[in-house]
Write a protein that holds these residues in place. Sequence first.
Motif, PDB file in Angstrom:
ATOM      1  N   MET A   1      37.719  73.120  35.443  1.00  0.00           N
ATOM      2  CA  MET A   1      38.180  73.171  36.813  1.00  0.00           C
ATOM      3  C   MET A   1      36.955  73.092  37.715  1.00  0.00           C
ATOM      4  O   MET A   1      35.972  73.807  37.504  1.00  0.00           O
ATOM      5  CB  MET A   1      38.944  74.479  37.060  1.00  0.00           C
ATOM      6  N   ILE A   2      37.028  72.248  38.696  1.00  0.00           N
ATOM      7  CA  ILE A   2      35.929  72.062  39.634  1.00  0.00           C
ATOM      8  C   ILE A   2      36.322  72.714  40.950  1.00  0.00           C
ATOM      9  O   ILE A   2      37.335  72.352  41.553  1.00  0.00           O
ATOM     10  CB  ILE A   2      35.622  70.561  39.840  1.00  0.00           C
ATOM     11  N   VAL A   3      35.539  73.683  41.389  1.00  0.00           N
ATOM     12  CA  VAL A   3      35.796  74.370  42.651  1.00  0.00           C
ATOM     13  C   VAL A   3      34.877  73.748  43.693  1.00  0.00           C
ATOM     14  O   VAL A   3      33.652  73.839  43.595  1.00  0.00           O
ATOM     15  CB  VAL A   3      35.534  75.889  42.530  1.00  0.00           C
ATOM     16  N   ASP A   4      35.492  73.090  44.677  1.00  0.00           N
ATOM     17  CA  ASP A   4      34.722  72.390  45.705  1.00  0.00           C
ATOM     18  C   ASP A   4      35.458  72.538  47.027  1.00  0.00           C
ATOM     19  O   ASP A   4      36.628  72.201  47.136  1.00  0.00           O
ATOM     20  CB  ASP A   4      34.609  70.906  45.323  1.00  0.00           C
ATOM     21  N   PHE A   5      34.770  73.058  48.054  1.00  0.00           N
ATOM     22  CA  PHE A   5      35.398  73.312  49.339  1.00  0.00           C
ATOM     23  C   PHE A   5      35.117  72.235  50.371  1.00  0.00           C
ATOM     24  O   PHE A   5      35.511  72.359  51.519  1.00  0.00           O
ATOM     25  CB  PHE A   5      34.951  74.669  49.894  1.00  0.00           C
ATOM     26  N   ARG A   6      34.439  71.180  49.999  1.00  0.00           N
ATOM     27  CA  ARG A   6      34.170  70.106  50.954  1.00  0.00           C
ATOM     28  C   ARG A   6      35.454  69.371  51.290  1.00  0.00           C
ATOM     29  O   ARG A   6      36.356  69.269  50.474  1.00  0.00           O
ATOM     30  CB  ARG A   6      33.140  69.133  50.372  1.00  0.00           C
ATOM     31  N   ARG A   7      35.505  68.834  52.520  1.00  0.00           N
ATOM     32  CA  ARG A   7      36.710  68.114  52.931  1.00  0.00           C
ATOM     33  C   ARG A   7      36.908  66.858  52.102  1.00  0.00           C
ATOM     34  O   ARG A   7      38.017  66.521  51.729  1.00  0.00           O
ATOM     35  CB  ARG A   7      36.618  67.760  54.411  1.00  0.00           C
ATOM     36  N   LYS A   8      35.828  66.138  51.885  1.00  0.00           N
ATOM     37  CA  LYS A   8      35.891  64.932  51.055  1.00  0.00           C
ATOM     38  C   LYS A   8      34.993  65.145  49.847  1.00  0.00           C
ATOM     39  O   LYS A   8      33.780  64.933  49.921  1.00  0.00           O
ATOM     40  CB  LYS A   8      35.426  63.704  51.838  1.00  0.00           C
ATOM     41  N   SER A   9      35.586  65.581  48.775  1.00  0.00           N
ATOM     42  CA  SER A   9      34.776  65.806  47.576  1.00  0.00           C
ATOM     43  C   SER A   9      34.470  64.461  46.924  1.00  0.00           C
ATOM     44  O   SER A   9      35.345  63.600  46.820  1.00  0.00           O
ATOM     45  CB  SER A   9      35.493  66.737  46.602  1.00  0.00           C
TER      46      SER A   9
END
Length: 181
Positions: A1-9
């Motif tokens: 699972m990749i946790v990424d909070f950027r709007r455009k990952s």
Amino acid sequence: MIVDFRRKSPALPPLTIMNSTVEAVESFRFLGSTISEDLKWANHIDSIVKKAQQRLYFLRQLKKFNLPQELLIQFYSAVIESVLSTSITVWFGSATKSDIGRLQRTVRTAERIIGAPLPTLQDLYSSRVRKRAGKIITDSTHPGHPLFELLPSGRRHRSLATRTSRHRNSFFPQAISLLNT
């Protein structure tokens, strides 16, 4: 699972370990809690609400058999409240108001069935946070122990500097805030 909070990952290349590709998933069940890649708790709370509502059926059946109110409260505490408060110190701080409202409706339904007031989810959360924080404070080997630093007066704990609401609502800042009140 990749946790990424950027709007455009960005599109990431597949992860390979020992010549086998690791599948990326959107959510994962770990120690009874469903964790999603955006660290939102809607999926987890959905499963909690479903379990609690299924168990309300048994509470209704016990009420039909005219069990005393004390036994109904004990049943609620053991069977329904235990489901509602499982890992509550992890998810409650970042749950949405609508999700907490759905859970609280389950508590209110149980109150109507039993005919007695029951502790709210906020009360359960506060008591569990205080209890866990007390254990961390007394255990000097715990990794979070240094975060509970006393001020020179010795009566209050030093508040943690938080920049985001996600951090402010997490366990350690909430625990320090509760201990200081």
